[in-house]
Motif scaffolding. Structure first.
Motif, mmCIF file in Angstrom:
data_model
loop_
_atom_site.group_PDB
_atom_site.id
_atom_site.type_symbol
_atom_site.label_atom_id
_atom_site.label_comp_id
_atom_site.label_asym_id
_atom_site.label_seq_id
_atom_site.Cartn_x
_atom_site.Cartn_y
_atom_site.Cartn_z
ATOM 1 N N THR A 80 0.859 -1.185 0.000
ATOM 2 C CA THR A 80 0.000 0.000 0.000
ATOM 3 C C THR A 80 0.888 1.226 0.000
ATOM 4 O OG1 THR A 80 -0.119 -0.058 2.398
ATOM 5 C CG2 THR A 80 -1.959 -1.045 1.212
ATOM 6 N N GLN A 81 0.429 2.266 -0.662
ATOM 7 C CA GLN A 81 1.183 3.513 -0.712
ATOM 8 C C GLN A 81 0.250 4.630 -0.274
ATOM 9 O OE1 GLN A 81 3.017 4.262 -4.494
ATOM 10 N NE2 GLN A 81 4.536 5.599 -3.593
ATOM 11 N N THR A 82 0.741 5.472 0.643
ATOM 12 C CA THR A 82 -0.080 6.550 1.170
ATOM 13 C C THR A 82 0.327 7.878 0.553
ATOM 14 O OG1 THR A 82 -0.299 5.359 3.256
ATOM 15 C CG2 THR A 82 -0.782 7.708 3.311
ATOM 16 N N PHE A 83 -0.653 8.619 0.070
ATOM 17 C CA PHE A 83 -0.426 9.968 -0.450
ATOM 18 C C PHE A 83 -1.292 10.930 0.342
ATOM 19 C CE2 PHE A 83 0.302 7.325 -4.303
ATOM 20 C CZ PHE A 83 1.616 7.686 -4.548
ATOM 21 N N TYR A 84 -0.833 12.171 0.450
ATOM 22 C CA TYR A 84 -1.626 13.199 1.109
ATOM 23 C C TYR A 84 -2.139 14.187 0.077
ATOM 24 C CZ TYR A 84 0.164 11.709 5.697
ATOM 25 O OH TYR A 84 0.458 10.996 6.829
ATOM 26 N N GLU A 85 -3.378 14.641 0.290
ATOM 27 C CA GLU A 85 -3.947 15.701 -0.543
ATOM 28 C C GLU A 85 -3.818 16.997 0.248
ATOM 29 O OE1 GLU A 85 -8.259 16.857 -2.464
ATOM 30 O OE2 GLU A 85 -7.774 14.740 -2.180
ATOM 31 N N VAL A 86 -3.247 18.021 -0.375
ATOM 32 C CA VAL A 86 -3.023 19.296 0.318
ATOM 33 C C VAL A 86 -3.447 20.457 -0.579
ATOM 34 C CG1 VAL A 86 -1.026 18.330 1.559
ATOM 35 C CG2 VAL A 86 -0.639 19.671 -0.493
ATOM 36 N N ASN A 87 -3.835 21.550 0.053
ATOM 37 C CA ASN A 87 -4.107 22.800 -0.670
ATOM 38 C C ASN A 87 -2.970 23.766 -0.378
ATOM 39 O OD1 ASN A 87 -6.610 22.236 -1.878
ATOM 40 N ND2 ASN A 87 -7.674 22.567 0.048
ATOM 41 N N PHE A 88 -2.270 24.200 -1.423
ATOM 42 C CA PHE A 88 -1.179 25.153 -1.218
ATOM 43 C C PHE A 88 -1.735 26.559 -1.027
ATOM 44 C CE2 PHE A 88 1.104 21.702 -3.402
ATOM 45 C CZ PHE A 88 2.099 21.492 -2.455
ATOM 46 N N CYS A 94 -2.608 19.529 -4.539
ATOM 47 C CA CYS A 94 -1.878 18.337 -5.000
ATOM 48 C C CYS A 94 -2.417 17.151 -4.209
ATOM 49 C CB CYS A 94 -0.393 18.539 -4.732
ATOM 50 S SG CYS A 94 0.596 17.134 -5.236
ATOM 51 N N ASP A 95 -2.667 16.018 -4.884
ATOM 52 C CA ASP A 95 -3.201 14.864 -4.144
ATOM 53 C C ASP A 95 -2.227 13.697 -4.095
ATOM 54 O OD1 ASP A 95 -3.337 13.937 -6.709
ATOM 55 O OD2 ASP A 95 -5.501 13.625 -6.742
ATOM 56 N N ASN A 96 -0.948 13.957 -4.452
ATOM 57 C CA ASN A 96 0.013 12.846 -4.350
ATOM 58 C C ASN A 96 1.309 13.269 -3.656
ATOM 59 O OD1 ASN A 96 0.964 14.376 -6.425
ATOM 60 N ND2 ASN A 96 1.140 12.719 -7.901
ATOM 61 N N VAL A 97 1.148 14.014 -2.556
ATOM 62 C CA VAL A 97 2.312 14.397 -1.739
ATOM 63 C C VAL A 97 2.686 13.190 -0.869
ATOM 64 C CG1 VAL A 97 3.095 15.902 0.141
ATOM 65 C CG2 VAL A 97 1.673 16.834 -1.697
ATOM 66 N N HIS A 98 3.951 12.835 -0.833
ATOM 67 C CA HIS A 98 4.397 11.739 0.032
ATOM 68 C C HIS A 98 4.445 12.225 1.478
ATOM 69 C CE1 HIS A 98 5.477 8.965 -3.178
ATOM 70 N NE2 HIS A 98 5.987 9.990 -3.826
ATOM 71 N N PRO A 99 4.005 11.401 2.435
ATOM 72 C CA PRO A 99 4.023 11.808 3.849
ATOM 73 C C PRO A 99 5.389 12.329 4.304
ATOM 74 C CG PRO A 99 2.860 9.729 3.598
ATOM 75 C CD PRO A 99 3.421 10.068 2.253
ATOM 76 N N GLU A 100 6.472 11.728 3.777
ATOM 77 C CA GLU A 100 7.814 12.151 4.232
ATOM 78 C C GLU A 100 8.209 13.527 3.700
ATOM 79 O OE1 GLU A 100 8.511 8.883 1.031
ATOM 80 O OE2 GLU A 100 7.040 9.353 2.608
ATOM 81 N N ASN A 101 7.411 14.067 2.730
ATOM 82 C CA ASN A 101 7.710 15.409 2.209
ATOM 83 C C ASN A 101 7.126 16.525 3.063
ATOM 84 O OD1 ASN A 101 8.992 14.074 0.193
ATOM 85 N ND2 ASN A 101 7.575 14.617 -1.428
ATOM 86 N N ILE A 102 6.370 16.153 4.089
ATOM 87 C CA ILE A 102 5.818 17.175 4.987
ATOM 88 C C ILE A 102 6.855 17.417 6.083
ATOM 89 C CG2 ILE A 102 3.966 17.676 6.620
ATOM 90 C CD1 ILE A 102 2.107 16.277 4.629
ATOM 91 N N VAL A 103 7.459 18.613 6.048
ATOM 92 C CA VAL A 103 8.607 18.878 6.927
ATOM 93 C C VAL A 103 8.186 19.412 8.301
ATOM 94 C CG1 VAL A 103 10.285 19.181 5.072
ATOM 95 C CG2 VAL A 103 8.953 21.145 5.822
ATOM 96 N N SER A 104 6.928 19.863 8.415
ATOM 97 C CA SER A 104 6.493 20.439 9.688
ATOM 98 C C SER A 104 5.989 19.375 10.670
ATOM 99 C CB SER A 104 5.370 21.453 9.434
ATOM 100 O OG SER A 104 4.331 20.830 8.690
ATOM 101 N N HIS A 105 5.743 18.156 10.195
ATOM 102 C CA HIS A 105 5.209 17.078 11.040
ATOM 103 C C HIS A 105 5.988 15.798 10.763
ATOM 104 C CE1 HIS A 105 1.884 19.895 10.843
ATOM 105 N NE2 HIS A 105 1.219 19.233 11.776
#
Length: 192
Positions: A80-88, A94-105
């Motif tokens: 399974t692969q998890t993606f995050y959907e975010v509003n810039f 974007c709906d395919n941000v990798h969890p590890e690309n979120i630097v604040s959490h």
């Protein structure tokens, strides 16, 4: 008169999921007439996958190769692969941000942020962009091996089962081994 409940239970053994009939239909729950005591047989989402997809290890399927043609292959791994959907902040999403690309959490350790929470996304160019978290998407990926021993990770939408009706676009691009052999053989060969 006695009020008849419009809820129905999932008939899968020991499953307590109940639905309002209309909501269940909207949600795409599988419903079909069944024998007493269940007037309607209902299968909830947790148990629907097994019926509908049944994509298991060792299953022979038809998969899409990177050349956009379809070939026979076997499922040899499931992930399974998890993606995050975010509003810039600047208005795009974007709906395919990798969890590890979120630097604040530390999402890998603590899971996704709350919906609407402000986050910082790191880009490949080492930029940090402010965004708000929308939701997480979990995709199943299937590792398949083709008859030439090559392997690929495919999404569920790129895999078709042999016993299901194939869409026309897939049938038109399905490469069978016999066809391949025919083209590979010298023109004076004949099939016995």
């Amino acid at each position: 008169g006695k009020r008849v409940s419009s809820d129905c239970l999932c008939t899968h053994e020991n499953c307590a999921t109940s639905f309002h009939v209309t909501c269940a239909q909207i949600a795409g729950v599988v419903m079909k007439p069944a024998d007493w005591p269940y007037v309607v047989s209902v299968t909830c989402h947790k148990h629907k996958k097994g019926i509908q997809m049944g994509l298991d290890l060792g299953l022979k399927v038809i998969g899409r190769k990177s050349d956009s043609w379809y070939y026979h292959c076997t499922i040899i791994g499931i992930a399974t692969q998890t993606f995050y959907e975010v509003n810039f902040e600047e208005g795009s999403y974007c709906d395919n941000v990798h969890p590890e690309n979120i630097v604040s959490h530390d999402c890998l350790r603590n899971g996704p942020p709350d919906a609407g929470e402000t986050i910082v996304v790191g880009t490949p160019d080492d930029e940090n962009l402010n965004a708000s978290f929308v939701k997480e998407h979990v995709h199943k990926l299937y590792q398949v091996e083709f008859q030439d021993q090559s392997q690929l990770m495919l999404k569920q939408s790129e895999i078709f089962q042999l016993n299901h009706e194939l869409p026309k676009r897939v049938r038109a691009r399905l490469v069978s081994i016999l066809l391949k052999l025919y083209f590979l053989l010298p023109s004076n060969s004949t099939f016995i």
